[in-house]
Design a protein around this motif. Structure first.
Motif, mmCIF file in Angstrom:
data_model
loop_
_atom_site.group_PDB
_atom_site.id
_atom_site.type_symbol
_atom_site.label_atom_id
_atom_site.label_comp_id
_atom_site.label_asym_id
_atom_site.label_seq_id
_atom_site.Cartn_x
_atom_site.Cartn_y
_atom_site.Cartn_z
ATOM 1 N N PRO A 1 -1.137 -3.420 -61.970
ATOM 2 C CA PRO A 1 -0.514 -4.057 -63.134
ATOM 3 C C PRO A 1 0.934 -4.463 -62.840
ATOM 4 C CG PRO A 1 -1.550 -1.970 -63.759
ATOM 5 C CD PRO A 1 -1.653 -2.079 -62.272
ATOM 6 N N GLY A 2 1.304 -5.648 -63.240
ATOM 7 C CA GLY A 2 2.679 -6.086 -63.044
ATOM 8 C C GLY A 2 2.891 -6.881 -61.765
ATOM 9 N N ALA A 3 1.929 -6.797 -60.842
ATOM 10 C CA ALA A 3 2.052 -7.559 -59.596
ATOM 11 C C ALA A 3 1.306 -8.885 -59.731
ATOM 12 C CB ALA A 3 1.500 -6.760 -58.431
ATOM 13 N N ARG A 4 1.747 -9.867 -58.934
ATOM 14 C CA ARG A 4 1.078 -11.171 -58.940
ATOM 15 C C ARG A 4 -0.233 -11.093 -58.149
ATOM 16 N NH1 ARG A 4 6.485 -12.069 -57.368
ATOM 17 N NH2 ARG A 4 7.750 -12.656 -59.160
ATOM 18 N N PRO A 5 -1.065 -12.129 -58.239
ATOM 19 C CA PRO A 5 -2.339 -12.092 -57.499
ATOM 20 C C PRO A 5 -2.158 -11.844 -55.994
ATOM 21 C CG PRO A 5 -2.333 -13.921 -59.050
ATOM 22 C CD PRO A 5 -0.943 -13.333 -59.081
ATOM 23 N N ILE B 1 5.909 -8.678 -56.204
ATOM 24 C CA ILE B 1 6.614 -8.342 -57.440
ATOM 25 C C ILE B 1 8.048 -8.847 -57.294
ATOM 26 C CG2 ILE B 1 5.226 -6.284 -57.969
ATOM 27 C CD1 ILE B 1 7.400 -4.559 -56.703
ATOM 28 N N ASP B 2 8.804 -8.842 -58.395
ATOM 29 C CA ASP B 2 10.229 -9.155 -58.273
ATOM 30 C C ASP B 2 10.916 -7.980 -57.595
ATOM 31 O OD1 ASP B 2 10.120 -11.643 -59.476
ATOM 32 O OD2 ASP B 2 10.373 -10.801 -61.490
ATOM 33 N N GLN B 3 11.886 -8.266 -56.736
ATOM 34 C CA GLN B 3 12.623 -7.147 -56.140
ATOM 35 C C GLN B 3 13.407 -6.392 -57.213
ATOM 36 O OE1 GLN B 3 15.838 -7.974 -53.418
ATOM 37 N NE2 GLN B 3 15.888 -5.847 -52.681
ATOM 38 N N GLY B 4 13.926 -7.121 -58.215
ATOM 39 C CA GLY B 4 14.704 -6.462 -59.258
ATOM 40 C C GLY B 4 15.935 -5.793 -58.694
ATOM 41 N N TRP B 5 16.676 -6.542 -57.884
ATOM 42 C CA TRP B 5 17.802 -5.955 -57.138
ATOM 43 C C TRP B 5 18.808 -5.279 -58.060
ATOM 44 C CZ3 TRP B 5 23.121 -6.826 -56.692
ATOM 45 C CH2 TRP B 5 23.725 -6.144 -55.606
ATOM 46 N N GLU B 6 19.007 -5.880 -59.252
ATOM 47 C CA GLU B 6 20.021 -5.331 -60.160
ATOM 48 C C GLU B 6 19.598 -3.981 -60.753
ATOM 49 O OE1 GLU B 6 18.472 -8.514 -60.134
ATOM 50 O OE2 GLU B 6 17.108 -7.640 -61.604
ATOM 51 N N THR B 7 18.335 -3.580 -60.558
ATOM 52 C CA THR B 7 17.880 -2.311 -61.141
ATOM 53 C C THR B 7 18.044 -1.106 -60.208
ATOM 54 O OG1 THR B 7 15.596 -2.574 -60.405
ATOM 55 C CG2 THR B 7 16.165 -3.542 -62.546
ATOM 56 N N TYR B 8 18.435 -1.326 -58.948
ATOM 57 C CA TYR B 8 18.661 -0.163 -58.067
ATOM 58 C C TYR B 8 19.867 0.633 -58.565
ATOM 59 C CZ TYR B 8 15.532 -2.385 -54.626
ATOM 60 O OH TYR B 8 14.467 -2.945 -53.981
ATOM 61 N N THR B 9 19.755 1.956 -58.507
ATOM 62 C CA THR B 9 20.871 2.806 -58.929
ATOM 63 C C THR B 9 21.860 2.970 -57.781
ATOM 64 O OG1 THR B 9 19.804 4.834 -58.154
ATOM 65 C CG2 THR B 9 19.292 4.120 -60.414
ATOM 66 N N GLY C 1 12.342 -19.716 -40.530
ATOM 67 C CA GLY C 1 11.376 -20.123 -41.541
ATOM 68 C C GLY C 1 10.642 -18.972 -42.203
ATOM 69 N N TRP C 2 11.018 -17.719 -41.878
ATOM 70 C CA TRP C 2 10.394 -16.565 -42.536
ATOM 71 C C TRP C 2 11.120 -16.251 -43.847
ATOM 72 C CZ3 TRP C 2 6.434 -12.899 -41.507
ATOM 73 C CH2 TRP C 2 5.631 -13.232 -40.408
ATOM 74 N N THR C 3 10.381 -15.583 -44.763
ATOM 75 C CA THR C 3 11.020 -15.004 -45.943
ATOM 76 C C THR C 3 10.491 -13.586 -46.125
ATOM 77 O OG1 THR C 3 9.321 -15.922 -47.409
ATOM 78 C CG2 THR C 3 11.371 -17.177 -47.213
ATOM 79 N N VAL C 4 11.246 -12.789 -46.862
ATOM 80 C CA VAL C 4 10.826 -11.445 -47.237
ATOM 81 C C VAL C 4 10.399 -11.491 -48.689
ATOM 82 C CG1 VAL C 4 11.544 -9.039 -47.430
ATOM 83 C CG2 VAL C 4 12.567 -10.501 -45.673
ATOM 84 N N VAL C 5 9.233 -10.907 -48.999
ATOM 85 C CA VAL C 5 8.781 -10.815 -50.391
ATOM 86 C C VAL C 5 8.587 -9.349 -50.745
ATOM 87 C CG1 VAL C 5 7.722 -13.118 -50.478
ATOM 88 C CG2 VAL C 5 6.352 -11.160 -49.713
ATOM 89 N N ALA C 6 8.831 -8.997 -52.010
ATOM 90 C CA ALA C 6 8.722 -7.600 -52.428
ATOM 91 C C ALA C 6 7.291 -7.278 -52.848
ATOM 92 C CB ALA C 6 9.669 -7.330 -53.593
ATOM 93 N N VAL C 7 6.811 -6.101 -52.415
ATOM 94 C CA VAL C 7 5.496 -5.593 -52.834
ATOM 95 C C VAL C 7 5.671 -4.134 -53.261
ATOM 96 C CG1 VAL C 7 4.093 -7.170 -51.422
ATOM 97 C CG2 VAL C 7 4.897 -5.012 -50.416
ATOM 98 N N PRO C 8 4.691 -3.591 -54.014
ATOM 99 C CA PRO C 8 4.856 -2.207 -54.497
ATOM 100 C C PRO C 8 4.778 -1.167 -53.386
ATOM 101 C CG PRO C 8 3.132 -3.393 -55.727
ATOM 102 C CD PRO C 8 3.495 -4.234 -54.559
ATOM 103 N N GLY C 9 4.087 -1.462 -52.298
ATOM 104 C CA GLY C 9 3.906 -0.499 -51.205
ATOM 105 C C GLY C 9 2.915 -1.102 -50.237
#
Ligand code: HBI
Ligand code: FE
Length: 288
Positions: A12-16, A20-28, A83-91
């Motif tokens: 839940p919450g992840a794309r197909p 997911i969004d990295q949500g960088w601003e949410t790191y403590t 030409g590479w990018t990093v994408v965020a995943v839950p694990g």
């Protein structure tokens, strides 16, 4: 993850595609501090241990700044370089999803960071392992192509039922590879460079075997995921690694179907042995 390597669908919450969004601003701040601690203790030690390609990548991406890097910032530079990018995943993501990202020059990186009491060891790849360990090498054009080819090969291996063989190639190169350079033995594997203890063990400890890289030999060799490796395979350069793997593995898979696997501590006829390890570490019970 399902046993057949095919995806059951994202959580839940992840794309197909499982991103997911990295949500960088949410790191403590505490999470940023874990990154800074890990970053500082690794970079000091890696001078003279990690290969030049890794150290150059680390500089190019400027990964320290003030804590956990923002993927949007990394991607500006990484995209420009290879030409590479990093994408965020839950694990961990299913094999087919993982290969699809790599084949499209996207590296899936865990969004979370380990807890302060797990600095030295954790099972799931977190953002430190994935970004500090893997992403610097993706700034090297030859390695960048190798990783994409691995993603394409992964999809074929899944179709042919030979993923176990191909996964060993990834393990013993991308994760735990060593390189023989004019300046001496160097690390390029992400599992080693992201681990303080294995960065020393892999190069200096008399326990593990160190054997010249041979494609079919590596594809036959079992590996362990729970402790330091008992064998490391040594390439001469990223270029030679890419050259020996830039071919259709179909004929190799056919041969491998009828030969036995090789144990983690075995030395077999034909091996180019750089170090015949004592295996003292494993014999004494390893991490126990
Ligand atoms: N998922 N996030 C992530 N990272 C990996 O390294 C990874 C994965 N899924 C599958 C996988 N690796 C391996 O099974 C393949 O390399 C064989
Ligand atoms: Fe990894």
């Amino acid at each position: 993850m399902s046993g057949d390597g095919l995806s059951n669908g994202p959580p839940p919450g992840a794309r197909p595609d499982w991103t997911i969004d990295q949500g960088w601003e949410t790191y403590t701040q505490a999470e940023h501090d874990v990154w800074i601690t890990l970053y500082e203790r690794q970079t000091d030690m890696l001078h003279g241990r990690a290969c030049d390609e890794f150290m150059r990548g680390l500089d190019a991406l400027d990964l320290h700044r003030s804590g956990i890097p923002d993927f949007a910032r990394i991607n500006e530079e990484l995209k420009r370089l290879t030409g590479w990018t990093v994408v965020a995943v839950p694990g961990l993501v299913p094999d087919d999803v993982f290969f699809d990202h790599l084949a499209n020059r996207r590296f899936p990186a865990g969004q979370f960071i380990r807890k302060p009491h797990e600095l030295d060891y954790l099972q799931e790849p977190d953002i430190f392992h994935d970004v500090f360990g893997h992403v610097p090498m993706l700034t090297d054009p030859v390695f960048a192509d190798y990783m994409q080819a691995y993603g394409e090969g992964g999809r074929r291996a899944l179709g042919l039922g030979r993923l176990a063989n191909l996964a060993r190639l990834y393990w013993y190169t991308v994760e735990f590879g060593l390189m023989n350079t004019p300046a001496g033995l160097r690390i390029y594997g992400a599992g080693i460079v992201s681990s303080r203890t294995e960065s020393i063990f892999a190069l200096d400890d008399p326990s593990p075997n160190r054997i010249g890289f041979d494609l079919e030999r590596v594809m036959r060799t079992l590996y362990r995921i729970d402790d330091f490796q008992q064998v490391y395979f040594v390439i001469d350069s990223i270029q030679t690694l890419q050259e020996v793997t830039l071919r259709d593995f179909g004929a190799i898979y056919e041969r491998l179907a009828s030969v036995s696997d090789i144990g983690v501590a075995e030395i077999v006829p034909g091996d180019a042995v750089l170090t015949r390890g004592t295996q003292a570490y494993a014999t004494a019970g390893g991490r126990l």
